[in-house]
Design an enzyme around this catalytic site. Structure first.
Site: not given
Ligand code: AMP
Length: 126
Positions: A39-40, A105-106, A110
């Protein structure tokens, strides 16, 4: 086929772009069915995302429309990543956010995999 009541898959979501190699990611595992990457904005010492390679927005979508091979491949990949990262003992957390109330959010299905420290109990109200 999209599941009735769910939005159509957005081909330009950030994980679709990662899958196509259009933007970089720190990959930890990849096979025919799944991709795992860091994760970023990590929220634990280990914070990895595992995504199926197919175009699925949500668990509802995935469970209704994915083939048994896709579902099996994705679940096996999640387990393998956890094992390979050495998280089985002392443990870790899987989390999947879905939709607005889930804080997703995405819009590509996931699973978050958190570990590397004690994670407390369940969900936070932050
Ligand atoms: P969610 O709220 O469950 O949809 O989580 C989306 C996650 O994707 C967040 O934890 C973000 O930090 C993470 N994220 C967003 N963009 C990237 C990226 N380019 N590479 C890796 N992780 C990302």
């Amino acid at each position: 086929m999209p599941v009735s009541g769910l939005p159509p898959y957005d081909d330009n979501n950030i994980f679709a772009r990662i899958l196509r190699g259009e933007i970089p990611s720190k990959r930890v595992y990849e096979d025919e069915w799944a991709l795992a990457f860091h994760d970023i904005a990590p929220q634990a010492p280990v914070h990895v995302l595992v995504i199926p390679k197919g175009k699925y927005c949500s668990f509802a979508d995935f469970s209704a429309s994915a083939s048994d091979a896709e579902i099996g491949g994705f679940i096996r990949a999640v387990g393998k990543v956890a094992r390979d990262l050495g998280l089985e003992d002392p443990g870790y957390r899987l989390l999947a956010n879905m939709g607005q109330h889930g804080g997703q959010e995405v819009p590509h299905l996931h699973v978050h995999l958190f570990g590397g420290r004690g994670l407390g109990r369940m969900i936070s109200d932050r």
